[in-house]
Scaffold this motif. Structure first.
Motif, short mmCIF file in Angstrom:
data_model
loop_
_atom_site.label_atom_id
_atom_site.label_comp_id
_atom_site.label_asym_id
_atom_site.label_seq_id
_atom_site.Cartn_x
_atom_site.Cartn_y
_atom_site.Cartn_z
N THR A 112 24.73 -53.15 19.93
CA THR A 112 24.94 -53.93 18.69
C THR A 112 26.23 -54.74 18.77
O THR A 112 26.25 -55.92 18.39
CB THR A 112 24.99 -52.98 17.48
N MET A 113 27.31 -54.14 19.25
CA MET A 113 28.58 -54.87 19.34
C MET A 113 28.49 -56.00 20.37
O MET A 113 29.07 -57.07 20.18
CB MET A 113 29.71 -53.90 19.70
N ALA A 114 27.76 -55.76 21.46
CA ALA A 114 27.57 -56.84 22.46
C ALA A 114 26.80 -58.00 21.85
O ALA A 114 27.14 -59.18 22.06
CB ALA A 114 26.85 -56.29 23.69
N PHE A 115 25.77 -57.68 21.08
CA PHE A 115 24.99 -58.72 20.40
C PHE A 115 25.87 -59.52 19.45
O PHE A 115 25.82 -60.76 19.41
CB PHE A 115 23.83 -58.08 19.64
N LEU A 116 26.70 -58.82 18.68
CA LEU A 116 27.57 -59.49 17.71
C LEU A 116 28.56 -60.42 18.41
O LEU A 116 28.78 -61.56 17.98
CB LEU A 116 28.31 -58.45 16.87
N GLU A 117 29.16 -59.95 19.51
CA GLU A 117 30.14 -60.77 20.22
C GLU A 117 29.51 -62.06 20.77
O GLU A 117 30.06 -63.14 20.64
CB GLU A 117 30.77 -59.97 21.37
N GLU A 118 28.34 -61.93 21.39
CA GLU A 118 27.68 -63.11 21.95
C GLU A 118 27.20 -64.04 20.84
O GLU A 118 27.28 -65.27 20.97
CB GLU A 118 26.50 -62.70 22.83
N ALA A 119 26.72 -63.47 19.75
CA ALA A 119 26.23 -64.29 18.64
C ALA A 119 27.37 -65.07 17.99
O ALA A 119 27.18 -66.22 17.57
CB ALA A 119 25.55 -63.40 17.60
N LEU A 120 28.57 -64.47 17.93
CA LEU A 120 29.72 -65.18 17.33
C LEU A 120 30.15 -66.37 18.20
O LEU A 120 30.68 -67.35 17.68
CB LEU A 120 30.89 -64.22 17.13
N LYS A 121 29.91 -66.28 19.52
CA LYS A 121 30.20 -67.44 20.38
C LYS A 121 29.26 -68.59 20.05
O LYS A 121 29.60 -69.77 20.24
CB LYS A 121 30.04 -67.05 21.85
#
Length: 594
Positions: A493-502
């Motif tokens: 979930t945190m990996a998804f959030l980080e990439e999505a914020l980019k």
């Protein structure tokens, strides 16, 4: 001389010298009539008219202007107002077929220096073409050059006399005598304007030679010289009355202006070489602007640059990693866009009305770029992290345009929003499916990482995810007091959030938020269900510990990171975290509150 004339009378197609052109009018007309009979296809194009006569004729060999290869043998007929070129008919001696007809007004003659084995040549220039001919020997070449120039000069003189004759004021017819004493005063008043009428002097040498000089400039691609001549004429006629001779001169010049415009338009067409960058078009653009064709120059310049950008993108080789290709694509596209913008600013500095056309062109070019970008990044189903890096690279290159005051960030956002939405939703579905699969195999057991190195690696991963208090969930040796399912969910979930914020920009706010909520609900509902259904007190305590980690550690970290990346809090995430309090107050409830 008498023998030569006798020979000419016997065969009118023997070469005639310039002196022979002084034959009587009847002989000239008879020669012209014979010409019309001997050359097929020219009777309708070359009607007999009083004053038209044959001046000179002879055999020539035509060569290709680019490769200097022999093309064909021709017979040229010079008349007092035009030049006829004909080709010999096979198996018919003395008979010819029409090939081309050139008025002397638009014809320029250029001597070609001998360059053995190519010698005894001269070039005829007439828009939009030029032709090279070779005479039989140097003497005949000299005769052709002299008689062509002399005939063109005579033609110009006769035209000049005609214009002067027309420019002379014609005497008004004498009115009948009147016995009215008031008529005398009226006649005096009427005579005054004609007495003051200005006669435009068009007999100046440079004006007489202007049409021919324009033809030479156009044929030799001296565009600046041609426009200089036009400016000189416009300046001379600026304060002159528009008489009939002026109108006729204008008509001739306007035809050359159309020819010059056509040549400049061709110079800017995408069919021409696109090498040399935007500056290669400056010469043609500047002359079109001087001709008052700034709108056309703008349109053609932008079309030329669009074709150049498209060609550059197509020539990029698709090889290696996607990110490497995107770096090359962005460099090629945005460098071309920046160069085009700077050249546009230079060429159209005084034409503010053209800037809107540039903005429209830039948007269209950006669409072409995004098509190539999306094809490699999104259509090929790259990972979300790769897509995020590629979009980041494109955004950074786009910011370079701010150097010249051009911000196209909103355009690239608008064009990419659909593909990014699709990528986010696709990756969200992958995470949900993976989470559900892990949930179905959940045994609610502590994790045993077996080695201190593995435990240290997990600590580092959780720290990079923003979980700073992970040590309180580690036990003796290499044990972790959390289930594998919850830990895997946290990292994913945190990996998804980080990439999505980019990838984030305002148009994606709700898509990202809703995707996060959907992902979190899968884990929350699983923990809630397990807590309500588990009967073993020890396992129930372990599940409650995982629920506490999920609600009190993971959700606040997600909420905080989302707010930092987006710039504002998300009420949906707050509501989701607050709902967990109700569950902890009444954990024995059989009704889910989420």
């Amino acid at each position: 001389l008498g023998a030569r004339r006798a020979a000419a009378a016997a065969d009118p197609f023997l070469p005639l010298s310039a002196k022979d052109a002084a034959a009587n009018e009847e002989g000239r007309q008879r020669t012209l009539t014979t010409l019309l009979e001997k050359v097929e296809g020219c009777r309708d194009l070359l009607p007999e008219s009083p004053g038209k006569y044959l001046v000179y004729n002879g055999d020539l060999v035509e060569y290709d202007a680019d490769h200097m290869a022999q093309i064909q043998r021709v017979h040229a007929f010079l008349m007092n107002d035009c030049l006829l070129v004909a080709t010999a008919l096979p198996n018919r001696r003395g008979a010819y077929r029409y090939d081309a007809l050139y008025p002397l007004d638009g014809l320029a003659v250029v001597n070609v220096k001998d360059n053995p084995p190519m010698k005894d040549m001269f070039k005829l220039l007439m828009f939009p073409e030029s032709r090279i001919f070779q005479a039989e020997n140097a003497k005949i070449k000299k005769e052709w050059l002299e008689v062509l120039e002399e005939t063109k000069r005579n033609r110009a003189l006769s035209e000049k006399r005609r214009l002067e004759q027309e420019a002379l004021p014609r005497p008004a017819p004498t009115p009948p005598e009147s016995t009215n004493p008031f008529d005398e005063d009226e006649d005096e008043e009427e005579d005054e304007p004609s007495a003051e009428e200005e006669v435009v002097d068009l007999s100046l040498e440079w004006i007489q030679e202007l049409p021919e000089d324009l033809d030479v400039c156009i044929a030799q691609r001296d565009f600046e010289g041609a426009v200089d001549l036009l400016d000189k004429l416009n300046e001379y006629l600026a304060d002159k009355p528009v008489s009939q001779p002026v109108k006729e001169l204008r008509a001739k010049v306007d035809e050359r202006v159309r020819q010059l415009t056509d040549v400049l338009v061709f110079e800017l067409s995408p069919d021409r070489s696109l090498r040399g960058g935007p500056r290669a078009t400056r010469r043609a653009v500047s002359q079109l602007i001087r001709l008052g064709q700034s709108t056309k120059a703008c349109e053609l310049f932008l079309k030329n640059r669009a074709a150049a950008v498209q060609t550059a993108i197509r020539q990029l080789r698709i090889e290696g990693a996607t990110l490497l290709y995107i770096h090359k694509l962005c460099h090629v596209f945005f460098t071309s866009l920046l160069e085009t913008a700077r050249e546009f600013e230079t060429d159209f500095a005084g034409n503010n009305g053209c800037y809107s056309a540039f903005v429209v062109w830039a948007r269209s070019s950006m669409r072409m770029f995004v098509d190539a970008f999306s094809k490699q990044v999104f259509d090929s189903k790259e990972s979300l992290s790769t897509a995020a890096e590629c979009v980041k690279v494109a955004k950074e290159h786009c910011k370079q345009l701010s150097e010249i005051g051009l911000d196209l960030t909103f355009i690239i956002h608008a064009l990419l929003v659909k593909d990014i939405k699709g990528a986010l939703q696709s990756y969200k579905d992958i995470i949900i499916e993976a989470t559900k699969h892990r949930n179905s195999e959940e045994m609610w057991r502590r994790m045993n990482l077996m080695t201190p190195e593995a435990l240290g690696k997990l600590r580092e991963e959780m720290r990079s995810c923003g979980v700073g208090n992970f040590d309180q969930y580690t036990g003796d040796d290499c044990w972790v007091n959390l289930s594998y399912t919850v830990v895997a969910f946290t990292k994913q979930t945190m990996a998804f959030l980080e990439e999505a914020l980019k990838l984030y920009f305002p148009e994606l706010h709700m898509v990202l938020l809703e995707s996060l909520v959907e992902i979190i609900l899968v884990a929350v509902q699983h923990v809630d269900y397990s807590l309500r259904c588990e009967q073993d007190p020890e396992k129930k305590a372990f599940i409650r510990q995982n629920a506490s980690f999920l609600y009190e550690t993971v959700l606040p970290v997600v909420e905080k990171r989302f707010e930092e990346g987006v710039g504002k809090p998300a009420k949906q995430l707050q509501d989701l975290r607050n709902a967990s309090r109700l569950m902890r107050v009444n954990p024995e409830s059989t009704t889910s509150v989420v």
